[in-house]
Scaffold this motif. Structure first.
Motif, PDB file in Angstrom:
ATOM      1  N   ASP A  10     -45.775 -17.684 107.911  1.00  0.00           N
ATOM      2  CA  ASP A  10     -46.483 -16.619 108.609  1.00  0.00           C
ATOM      3  C   ASP A  10     -47.855 -16.315 107.988  1.00  0.00           C
ATOM      4  OD1 ASP A  10     -46.710 -14.758 110.683  1.00  0.00           O
ATOM      5  OD2 ASP A  10     -45.933 -13.125 109.442  1.00  0.00           O
ATOM      6  N   LEU A  11     -48.615 -17.359 107.691  1.00  0.00           N
ATOM      7  CA  LEU A  11     -49.929 -17.146 107.088  1.00  0.00           C
ATOM      8  C   LEU A  11     -50.927 -16.625 108.117  1.00  0.00           C
ATOM      9  CD1 LEU A  11     -50.404 -20.324 104.852  1.00  0.00           C
ATOM     10  CD2 LEU A  11     -49.672 -18.030 104.152  1.00  0.00           C
ATOM     11  N   ALA A  12     -51.774 -15.716 107.671  1.00  0.00           N
ATOM     12  CA  ALA A  12     -52.872 -15.215 108.488  1.00  0.00           C
ATOM     13  C   ALA A  12     -54.115 -15.158 107.622  1.00  0.00           C
ATOM     14  CB  ALA A  12     -52.553 -13.826 109.049  1.00  0.00           C
ATOM     15  N   CYS A  13     -55.266 -15.363 108.260  1.00  0.00           N
ATOM     16  CA  CYS A  13     -56.547 -15.339 107.544  1.00  0.00           C
ATOM     17  C   CYS A  13     -57.547 -14.520 108.344  1.00  0.00           C
ATOM     18  CB  CYS A  13     -57.066 -16.763 107.356  1.00  0.00           C
ATOM     19  SG  CYS A  13     -58.681 -16.862 106.539  1.00  0.00           S
ATOM     20  N   GLN A  14     -58.240 -13.620 107.651  1.00  0.00           N
ATOM     21  CA  GLN A  14     -59.276 -12.813 108.274  1.00  0.00           C
ATOM     22  C   GLN A  14     -60.571 -12.936 107.477  1.00  0.00           C
ATOM     23  OE1 GLN A  14     -57.559  -8.863 108.452  1.00  0.00           O
ATOM     24  NE2 GLN A  14     -56.699  -9.235 110.484  1.00  0.00           N
ATOM     25  N   GLU A  22     -53.462 -16.846 112.629  1.00  0.00           N
ATOM     26  CA  GLU A  22     -52.295 -16.073 112.209  1.00  0.00           C
ATOM     27  C   GLU A  22     -51.046 -16.813 112.658  1.00  0.00           C
ATOM     28  OE1 GLU A  22     -52.667 -13.083 116.072  1.00  0.00           O
ATOM     29  OE2 GLU A  22     -52.571 -12.259 114.047  1.00  0.00           O
ATOM     30  N   GLY A  23     -49.929 -16.460 112.034  1.00  0.00           N
ATOM     31  CA  GLY A  23     -48.652 -17.057 112.411  1.00  0.00           C
ATOM     32  C   GLY A  23     -48.483 -18.510 112.028  1.00  0.00           C
ATOM     33  N   VAL A  24     -49.183 -18.951 110.968  1.00  0.00           N
ATOM     34  CA  VAL A  24     -49.071 -20.347 110.543  1.00  0.00           C
ATOM     35  C   VAL A  24     -47.875 -20.501 109.596  1.00  0.00           C
ATOM     36  CG1 VAL A  24     -50.150 -22.239 109.259  1.00  0.00           C
ATOM     37  CG2 VAL A  24     -51.520 -20.830 110.818  1.00  0.00           C
ATOM     38  N   SER A  25     -46.887 -21.254 110.022  1.00  0.00           N
ATOM     39  CA  SER A  25     -45.740 -21.604 109.182  1.00  0.00           C
ATOM     40  C   SER A  25     -45.606 -23.120 109.182  1.00  0.00           C
ATOM     41  CB  SER A  25     -44.451 -20.970 109.709  1.00  0.00           C
ATOM     42  OG  SER A  25     -44.518 -19.560 109.644  1.00  0.00           O
ATOM     43  N   GLY A  60     -48.702 -13.389 104.495  1.00  0.00           N
ATOM     44  CA  GLY A  60     -47.894 -14.597 104.405  1.00  0.00           C
ATOM     45  C   GLY A  60     -47.647 -15.073 102.990  1.00  0.00           C
ATOM     46  N   GLN A  61     -46.891 -16.131 102.877  1.00  0.00           N
ATOM     47  CA  GLN A  61     -46.497 -16.678 101.587  1.00  0.00           C
ATOM     48  C   GLN A  61     -46.590 -18.192 101.587  1.00  0.00           C
ATOM     49  OE1 GLN A  61     -42.525 -15.065 101.162  1.00  0.00           O
ATOM     50  NE2 GLN A  61     -43.248 -13.407  99.861  1.00  0.00           N
ATOM     51  N   VAL A  62     -46.912 -18.736 100.426  1.00  0.00           N
ATOM     52  CA  VAL A  62     -46.867 -20.175 100.187  1.00  0.00           C
ATOM     53  C   VAL A  62     -45.830 -20.423  99.108  1.00  0.00           C
ATOM     54  CG1 VAL A  62     -48.164 -22.214  99.465  1.00  0.00           C
ATOM     55  CG2 VAL A  62     -49.298 -20.418 100.803  1.00  0.00           C
ATOM     56  N   ILE A  63     -44.957 -21.384  99.321  1.00  0.00           N
ATOM     57  CA  ILE A  63     -43.855 -21.647  98.393  1.00  0.00           C
ATOM     58  C   ILE A  63     -43.966 -23.067  97.858  1.00  0.00           C
ATOM     59  CG2 ILE A  63     -41.352 -21.683  98.098  1.00  0.00           C
ATOM     60  CD1 ILE A  63     -41.160 -19.867 100.551  1.00  0.00           C
ATOM     61  N   TRP A  64     -43.892 -23.167  96.545  1.00  0.00           N
ATOM     62  CA  TRP A  64     -43.911 -24.459  95.859  1.00  0.00           C
ATOM     63  C   TRP A  64     -42.571 -24.705  95.203  1.00  0.00           C
ATOM     64  CZ3 TRP A  64     -48.145 -27.648  95.875  1.00  0.00           C
ATOM     65  CH2 TRP A  64     -49.329 -27.098  96.384  1.00  0.00           C
ATOM     66  N   PRO A  65     -42.064 -25.944  95.225  1.00  0.00           N
ATOM     67  CA  PRO A  65     -40.817 -26.231  94.522  1.00  0.00           C
ATOM     68  C   PRO A  65     -41.047 -26.298  93.023  1.00  0.00           C
ATOM     69  CG  PRO A  65     -41.684 -28.256  95.433  1.00  0.00           C
ATOM     70  CD  PRO A  65     -42.602 -27.144  95.900  1.00  0.00           C
ATOM     71  N   ALA A  66     -40.067 -25.857  92.268  1.00  0.00           N
ATOM     72  CA  ALA A  66     -40.083 -25.995  90.817  1.00  0.00           C
ATOM     73  C   ALA A  66     -38.900 -26.864  90.417  1.00  0.00           C
ATOM     74  CB  ALA A  66     -40.001 -24.623  90.137  1.00  0.00           C
ATOM     75  N   ALA A  67     -38.818 -27.174  89.133  1.00  0.00           N
ATOM     76  CA  ALA A  67     -37.785 -28.094  88.667  1.00  0.00           C
ATOM     77  C   ALA A  67     -36.381 -27.549  88.933  1.00  0.00           C
ATOM     78  CB  ALA A  67     -37.963 -28.367  87.171  1.00  0.00           C
ATOM     79  N   SER A  69     -35.781 -24.137  90.515  1.00  0.00           N
ATOM     80  CA  SER A  69     -35.700 -23.207  91.639  1.00  0.00           C
ATOM     81  C   SER A  69     -37.054 -23.122  92.310  1.00  0.00           C
ATOM     82  CB  SER A  69     -35.279 -21.816  91.152  1.00  0.00           C
ATOM     83  OG  SER A  69     -36.245 -21.303  90.257  1.00  0.00           O
ATOM     84  N   ASP A  70     -37.102 -22.508  93.485  1.00  0.00           N
ATOM     85  CA  ASP A  70     -38.354 -22.393  94.204  1.00  0.00           C
ATOM     86  C   ASP A  70     -39.320 -21.478  93.463  1.00  0.00           C
ATOM     87  OD1 ASP A  70     -37.357 -23.983  96.122  1.00  0.00           O
ATOM     88  OD2 ASP A  70     -37.043 -22.415  97.620  1.00  0.00           O
ATOM     89  N   ALA A  71     -40.550 -21.955  93.312  1.00  0.00           N
ATOM     90  CA  ALA A  71     -41.601 -21.140  92.711  1.00  0.00           C
ATOM     91  C   ALA A  71     -42.381 -20.499  93.844  1.00  0.00           C
ATOM     92  CB  ALA A  71     -42.515 -22.008  91.842  1.00  0.00           C
ATOM     93  N   LEU A  72     -42.365 -19.182  93.893  1.00  0.00           N
ATOM     94  CA  LEU A  72     -42.968 -18.469  95.009  1.00  0.00           C
ATOM     95  C   LEU A  72     -44.397 -18.079  94.695  1.00  0.00           C
ATOM     96  CD1 LEU A  72     -42.585 -17.160  97.780  1.00  0.00           C
ATOM     97  CD2 LEU A  72     -41.835 -15.089  96.587  1.00  0.00           C
ATOM     98  N   LEU A  73     -45.281 -18.463  95.586  1.00  0.00           N
ATOM     99  CA  LEU A  73     -46.673 -18.065  95.508  1.00  0.00           C
ATOM    100  C   LEU A  73     -46.919 -17.105  96.667  1.00  0.00           C
ATOM    101  CD1 LEU A  73     -49.678 -20.511  95.157  1.00  0.00           C
ATOM    102  CD2 LEU A  73     -49.757 -18.564  96.680  1.00  0.00           C
ATOM    103  N   ALA A  74     -47.063 -15.821  96.378  1.00  0.00           N
ATOM    104  CA  ALA A  74     -47.261 -14.829  97.429  1.00  0.00           C
ATOM    105  C   ALA A  74     -48.752 -14.626  97.629  1.00  0.00           C
ATOM    106  CB  ALA A  74     -46.590 -13.511  97.048  1.00  0.00           C
ATOM    107  N   THR A  75     -49.268 -15.148  98.717  1.00  0.00           N
ATOM    108  CA  THR A  75     -50.709 -15.180  98.901  1.00  0.00           C
ATOM    109  C   THR A  75     -51.292 -13.832  99.281  1.00  0.00           C
ATOM    110  OG1 THR A  75     -50.386 -15.854 101.196  1.00  0.00           O
ATOM    111  CG2 THR A  75     -50.724 -17.601  99.570  1.00  0.00           C
ATOM    112  N   ASP A  76     -50.434 -12.826  99.515  1.00  0.00           N
ATOM    113  CA  ASP A  76     -50.985 -11.513  99.820  1.00  0.00           C
ATOM    114  C   ASP A  76     -51.166 -10.670  98.560  1.00  0.00           C
ATOM    115  OD1 ASP A  76     -48.293 -11.337  99.386  1.00  0.00           O
ATOM    116  OD2 ASP A  76     -47.866  -9.974 101.042  1.00  0.00           O
ATOM    117  N   ARG A  77     -50.924 -11.237  97.397  1.00  0.00           N
ATOM    118  CA  ARG A  77     -51.105 -10.518  96.142  1.00  0.00           C
ATOM    119  C   ARG A  77     -52.471 -10.843  95.547  1.00  0.00           C
ATOM    120  NH1 ARG A  77     -45.223 -11.960  93.458  1.00  0.00           N
ATOM    121  NH2 ARG A  77     -43.949 -10.885  94.999  1.00  0.00           N
TER     122      ARG A  77
END
Length: 221
Positions: A10-14, A22-25, A60-67, A69-77
């Motif tokens: 659910d990425l959005a860019c302004q 918006e709504g990019v998954s 929205g959020q971008v998620i990267w895999p880790a060794a 568990s999932d490493a979460l990159l929250a792009t709204d932070r």
């Protein structure tokens, strides 16, 4: 190890109070490619920068895999995680080349920044594979736009990154160099890597892949 190398939800860019998209998954599995298409100003470069952790998303959020568990990159932070160059290799419009260094020296410097040891001979092999052997020891400032693009692509040949994120990787290349670049991208995908790219050209990659079209007005198809 995760079978995917990148996910986004659910990425959005302004920009300047205007919604670019918006709504990019999306999900990018290992051994696949994602081709982001759309007209000028629709947000293709902005989307790449958000995926790489170089710019924030409006939502929205971008998620990267880790060794383990999932490493979460929250792009709204405000404070964003950026994957290191062992995971991600990004080539944008600004190629990141030092104009007064030779093509060979640029490759060695780039490897050093990535924490790798790259000999001059190894750098020369990568440049030769890109068709740039005769330009390897010239300062980058005297090279044509297409040759500089080729030097940037040669860095991929020495990169350990599983994911390549490329903004218009074929721009400025002649017919022969374009064929070489396509073969490079295809070999990476075939070896289990992944490519996310924008391009006005049909890159003609084979195997599993997805096209994502950013339309005017922020819609996605």
């Amino acid at each position: 190890m995760a079978s995917w190398v990148l996910k986004a939800m659910d990425l959005a860019c302004q920009k300047a109070q205007r919604t670019l998209f918006e709504g990019v998954s999306l999900a990018v599995p290992a051994g696949s490619w994602l081709h982001i298409e759309g007209g000028n100003g629709c947000g293709k470069t902005s989307l790449l920068r958000i995926l790489c952790g170089l710019a924030p998303a409006a939502r929205g959020q971008v998620i990267w895999p880790a060794a383990s568990s999932d490493a979460l990159l929250a792009t709204d932070r405000p404070s964003m995680h950026r994957p290191d160059r062992s995971v991600l290799h990004y080539i944008g419009h600004a190629l990141g080349l030092k104009p007064d260094l030779t093509a060979c020296e640029n490759l060695c410097l780039d490897a050093q920044v990535s924490g790798l040891n790259l000999s001059r001979d190894q750098a020369l092999l990568a440049l030769t594979a890109q068709g740039l052997k005769s330009r390897a020891h010239l300062p980058v400032r005297v090279l044509s736009q297409g040759q500089r693009q080729g030097v940037a692509l040669a860095r991929l040949r020495t990169s350990p990154a599983r994911l390549w994120v490329l903004d218009e990787p074929l721009v400025g290349l002649d017919t022969e160099a374009t064929a070489t670049a396509r073969a490079l991208l295809q070999s990476h995908v075939d070896a289990g890597g992944a490519v996310v790219m924008t391009s006005h050209h049909d890159v003609q990659l084979q195997g599993p892949g997805t096209r994502l079209l950013l339309n005017a007005g922020g819609r996605v198809s």
